[in-house]
Scaffold this motif. Sequence first.
Motif, PDB file in Angstrom:
ATOM      1  N   VAL A   1     -36.033  17.780 -11.907  1.00  0.00           N
ATOM      2  CA  VAL A   1     -37.222  16.939 -12.082  1.00  0.00           C
ATOM      3  C   VAL A   1     -37.703  16.992 -13.523  1.00  0.00           C
ATOM      4  CG1 VAL A   1     -39.646  16.664 -11.435  1.00  0.00           C
ATOM      5  CG2 VAL A   1     -37.910  17.015  -9.666  1.00  0.00           C
ATOM      6  N   ARG A   2     -37.685  18.176 -14.132  1.00  0.00           N
ATOM      7  CA  ARG A   2     -38.036  18.273 -15.551  1.00  0.00           C
ATOM      8  C   ARG A   2     -37.149  17.340 -16.381  1.00  0.00           C
ATOM      9  NH1 ARG A   2     -38.377  24.425 -15.246  1.00  0.00           N
ATOM     10  NH2 ARG A   2     -40.587  24.933 -15.358  1.00  0.00           N
ATOM     11  N   ALA A   3     -35.838  17.394 -16.146  1.00  0.00           N
ATOM     12  CA  ALA A   3     -34.903  16.575 -16.913  1.00  0.00           C
ATOM     13  C   ALA A   3     -35.103  15.088 -16.641  1.00  0.00           C
ATOM     14  CB  ALA A   3     -33.467  16.987 -16.586  1.00  0.00           C
ATOM     15  N   ALA A   4     -35.361  14.729 -15.379  1.00  0.00           N
ATOM     16  CA  ALA A   4     -35.574  13.330 -15.038  1.00  0.00           C
ATOM     17  C   ALA A   4     -36.828  12.786 -15.717  1.00  0.00           C
ATOM     18  CB  ALA A   4     -35.683  13.163 -13.521  1.00  0.00           C
ATOM     19  N   LEU A   5     -37.874  13.583 -15.747  1.00  0.00           N
ATOM     20  CA  LEU A   5     -39.107  13.162 -16.420  1.00  0.00           C
ATOM     21  C   LEU A   5     -38.878  13.024 -17.920  1.00  0.00           C
ATOM     22  CD1 LEU A   5     -41.582  15.426 -14.443  1.00  0.00           C
ATOM     23  CD2 LEU A   5     -41.569  12.926 -14.403  1.00  0.00           C
ATOM     24  N   ALA A   6     -38.146  13.952 -18.516  1.00  0.00           N
ATOM     25  CA  ALA A   6     -37.864  13.882 -19.951  1.00  0.00           C
ATOM     26  C   ALA A   6     -37.030  12.662 -20.286  1.00  0.00           C
ATOM     27  CB  ALA A   6     -37.147  15.151 -20.406  1.00  0.00           C
ATOM     28  N   ALA A   7     -36.163  12.252 -19.347  1.00  0.00           N
ATOM     29  CA  ALA A   7     -35.314  11.088 -19.565  1.00  0.00           C
ATOM     30  C   ALA A   7     -36.014   9.784 -19.217  1.00  0.00           C
ATOM     31  CB  ALA A   7     -34.037  11.216 -18.741  1.00  0.00           C
ATOM     32  N   GLY A   8     -37.251   9.869 -18.736  1.00  0.00           N
ATOM     33  CA  GLY A   8     -38.006   8.662 -18.408  1.00  0.00           C
ATOM     34  C   GLY A   8     -37.541   7.963 -17.149  1.00  0.00           C
ATOM     35  N   VAL A   9     -36.965   8.706 -16.189  1.00  0.00           N
ATOM     36  CA  VAL A   9     -36.544   8.096 -14.930  1.00  0.00           C
ATOM     37  C   VAL A   9     -37.775   7.511 -14.234  1.00  0.00           C
ATOM     38  CG1 VAL A   9     -35.562   8.521 -12.645  1.00  0.00           C
ATOM     39  CG2 VAL A   9     -34.570   9.626 -14.662  1.00  0.00           C
ATOM     40  N   PRO A  10     -37.786   6.211 -13.958  1.00  0.00           N
ATOM     41  CA  PRO A  10     -38.985   5.605 -13.373  1.00  0.00           C
ATOM     42  C   PRO A  10     -39.215   6.048 -11.935  1.00  0.00           C
ATOM     43  CG  PRO A  10     -37.197   3.999 -13.502  1.00  0.00           C
ATOM     44  CD  PRO A  10     -36.729   5.222 -14.227  1.00  0.00           C
ATOM     45  N   GLY A  11     -40.474   6.258 -11.603  1.00  0.00           N
ATOM     46  CA  GLY A  11     -40.853   6.514 -10.220  1.00  0.00           C
ATOM     47  C   GLY A  11     -40.957   7.970  -9.820  1.00  0.00           C
TER      48      GLY A  11
ATOM     49  N   MET B   1     -36.856  13.437   0.788  1.00  0.00           N
ATOM     50  CA  MET B   1     -36.020  14.624   0.751  1.00  0.00           C
ATOM     51  C   MET B   1     -34.837  14.468  -0.203  1.00  0.00           C
ATOM     52  SD  MET B   1     -33.201  16.396   1.889  1.00  0.00           S
ATOM     53  CE  MET B   1     -32.467  15.583   3.280  1.00  0.00           C
ATOM     54  N   VAL B   2     -34.573  15.528  -1.003  1.00  0.00           N
ATOM     55  CA  VAL B   2     -33.509  15.468  -2.015  1.00  0.00           C
ATOM     56  C   VAL B   2     -32.617  16.711  -1.995  1.00  0.00           C
ATOM     57  CG1 VAL B   2     -34.796  13.965  -3.569  1.00  0.00           C
ATOM     58  CG2 VAL B   2     -35.024  16.451  -3.805  1.00  0.00           C
ATOM     59  N   ASN B   3     -32.489  17.390  -0.855  1.00  0.00           N
ATOM     60  CA  ASN B   3     -31.732  18.644  -0.844  1.00  0.00           C
ATOM     61  C   ASN B   3     -30.304  18.492  -1.346  1.00  0.00           C
ATOM     62  OD1 ASN B   3     -34.075  19.437   0.804  1.00  0.00           O
ATOM     63  ND2 ASN B   3     -32.889  21.313   1.070  1.00  0.00           N
ATOM     64  N   ASP B   4     -29.683  17.344  -1.120  1.00  0.00           N
ATOM     65  CA  ASP B   4     -28.314  17.159  -1.586  1.00  0.00           C
ATOM     66  C   ASP B   4     -28.243  16.465  -2.940  1.00  0.00           C
ATOM     67  OD1 ASP B   4     -27.163  18.371   0.613  1.00  0.00           O
ATOM     68  OD2 ASP B   4     -27.192  16.520   1.786  1.00  0.00           O
ATOM     69  N   GLY B   5     -29.404  16.266  -3.576  1.00  0.00           N
ATOM     70  CA  GLY B   5     -29.377  15.557  -4.847  1.00  0.00           C
ATOM     71  C   GLY B   5     -30.310  16.114  -5.892  1.00  0.00           C
ATOM     72  N   PRO B   6     -30.302  17.432  -6.160  1.00  0.00           N
ATOM     73  CA  PRO B   6     -31.210  17.973  -7.170  1.00  0.00           C
ATOM     74  C   PRO B   6     -30.643  17.898  -8.581  1.00  0.00           C
ATOM     75  CG  PRO B   6     -30.093  19.778  -6.094  1.00  0.00           C
ATOM     76  CD  PRO B   6     -29.561  18.509  -5.480  1.00  0.00           C
ATOM     77  N   ASN B   7     -30.305  16.703  -9.047  1.00  0.00           N
ATOM     78  CA  ASN B   7     -29.906  16.518 -10.437  1.00  0.00           C
ATOM     79  C   ASN B   7     -30.481  15.191 -10.916  1.00  0.00           C
ATOM     80  OD1 ASN B   7     -27.762  14.292 -10.295  1.00  0.00           O
ATOM     81  ND2 ASN B   7     -26.983  15.748  -8.792  1.00  0.00           N
ATOM     82  N   PRO B   8     -30.647  15.002 -12.215  1.00  0.00           N
ATOM     83  CA  PRO B   8     -31.375  13.831 -12.721  1.00  0.00           C
ATOM     84  C   PRO B   8     -30.774  12.491 -12.292  1.00  0.00           C
ATOM     85  CG  PRO B   8     -31.176  15.480 -14.437  1.00  0.00           C
ATOM     86  CD  PRO B   8     -30.337  15.964 -13.299  1.00  0.00           C
ATOM     87  N   GLU B   9     -29.462  12.369 -12.256  1.00  0.00           N
ATOM     88  CA  GLU B   9     -28.875  11.085 -11.897  1.00  0.00           C
ATOM     89  C   GLU B   9     -29.065  10.771 -10.421  1.00  0.00           C
ATOM     90  OE1 GLU B   9     -27.887   8.536 -13.769  1.00  0.00           O
ATOM     91  OE2 GLU B   9     -28.753   9.866 -15.269  1.00  0.00           O
ATOM     92  N   ASP B  10     -28.972  11.781  -9.569  1.00  0.00           N
ATOM     93  CA  ASP B  10     -29.252  11.546  -8.158  1.00  0.00           C
ATOM     94  C   ASP B  10     -30.729  11.206  -7.950  1.00  0.00           C
ATOM     95  OD1 ASP B  10     -26.720  11.757  -7.118  1.00  0.00           O
ATOM     96  OD2 ASP B  10     -26.853  13.907  -6.752  1.00  0.00           O
ATOM     97  N   LEU B  11     -31.611  11.853  -8.714  1.00  0.00           N
ATOM     98  CA  LEU B  11     -33.029  11.499  -8.627  1.00  0.00           C
ATOM     99  C   LEU B  11     -33.259  10.054  -9.049  1.00  0.00           C
ATOM    100  CD1 LEU B  11     -34.798  14.716  -9.965  1.00  0.00           C
ATOM    101  CD2 LEU B  11     -34.559  13.965  -7.598  1.00  0.00           C
ATOM    102  N   ARG B  12     -32.548   9.601 -10.064  1.00  0.00           N
ATOM    103  CA  ARG B  12     -32.657   8.203 -10.487  1.00  0.00           C
ATOM    104  C   ARG B  12     -32.227   7.266  -9.352  1.00  0.00           C
ATOM    105  NH1 ARG B  12     -32.803   5.920 -15.545  1.00  0.00           N
ATOM    106  NH2 ARG B  12     -32.252   7.916 -16.537  1.00  0.00           N
ATOM    107  N   ARG B  13     -31.110   7.617  -8.691  1.00  0.00           N
ATOM    108  CA  ARG B  13     -30.611   6.786  -7.590  1.00  0.00           C
ATOM    109  C   ARG B  13     -31.586   6.784  -6.416  1.00  0.00           C
ATOM    110  NH1 ARG B  13     -28.425   8.540  -3.241  1.00  0.00           N
ATOM    111  NH2 ARG B  13     -27.981  10.598  -4.135  1.00  0.00           N
ATOM    112  N   ILE B  14     -32.112   7.958  -6.068  1.00  0.00           N
ATOM    113  CA  ILE B  14     -33.042   8.065  -4.939  1.00  0.00           C
ATOM    114  C   ILE B  14     -34.327   7.294  -5.232  1.00  0.00           C
ATOM    115  CG2 ILE B  14     -34.524   9.699  -3.702  1.00  0.00           C
ATOM    116  CD1 ILE B  14     -32.136  11.723  -4.048  1.00  0.00           C
TER     117      ILE B  14
END
Length: 373
Positions: A109-119, A65-78
Amino acid sequence: MTEQIRTFVGGDIFDGQRTLTDHALRMQGAKVLALAPRAELATEGTVTDLGGDLLAPGYVDGGVMVNDGPNPEDLRRIAAAHRGLGATTILPTLITDTYQHSRDAIEAVRAALAAGVPGIGGLHLEGPHLSLARKGAHDGRLVRRMERRDLDMLCAAAADLPVLMVTIAPESVSPDQVAELAGAGALVSLGHTDADYDTCMDYLEAGARCVTHLFNAMSQMDKREPGLVGAALSETGLAAGLIADGEHVHPAAMRIALGARPEDIFLVTDAMAVAGTGDRSFRLNGREIRRCDGRLVLADGTLAGADLDLTRAVNVLVADVGIALDRALAMATSVPARLAGLPEGIGALRPGAESTLIRLAKRPHGPELPGGI
């Protein structure tokens, strides 16, 4: 620069389907070069002795769950936090929220994928198009019918994300809308619904391929009305996610389900913000979620996600349900990867494909995760 070659020996190796004994694995970076009997594979490069531990592909988890973290850097941390728990590929999950919040999650998620966030394997939108009667811990103020702008947004996301899983209820989404979503490439899953068996079959015909959180927040099986549970256990066209924490579903019910559907049930954690931390509570949509005795609950005691990682889920299946370790590990690796259509090396070890690895310490009733490779 040529990446280093590593050879792993001295422990069992699970390839996504079965455990291989007395084998060796050769990797170059993330690429699997060879997996063969130890006697046939000469050691090369850096040699790692597993000391009897089990080597496996990283887990695939479609319920973080990521309701409080819908941005690329929070996705990287999660993603990094769950990688530490063995889930090297996740589908961040946004539960019922506003149209704008859903759009923000898609863009993140689009931005995280474009930035190559692993996982990051894609995105799971669980709601808001659910049944109010079966909302569970979802915020009933945000549950609503699917509109044209929702459908356009989801179809566009399905076309350009690697995986878009959308959990819907027939009470809020029409068969034609499901057909359009499936045609755009979305993985449509039924959940949070009181729909009867015949309705569920209509939605399977329209393009639904999955059931979210088998047994939970759905119409149950009765002798004259099988409901969504009956559809999931009888129809080979439907896969199903299972929260195997021993709280959401009784081990006997899990045993029955796995006897009926041995190939298409996969594990999901339904993990929330406290996963991998010592935090005792957090807030979701303005409500407090409490961590209590291995459960996550609202103030009224309603289950709200799970305090679970996939290694513990595997252990519950082995120790309490009584299934083989190979099968439990497949439910956390290759089965969800296959359902989602992820690349070949995710959830499996295949020569020529790129894979992530986890090292599991062996113990009598299942594995434990000691850390990185």
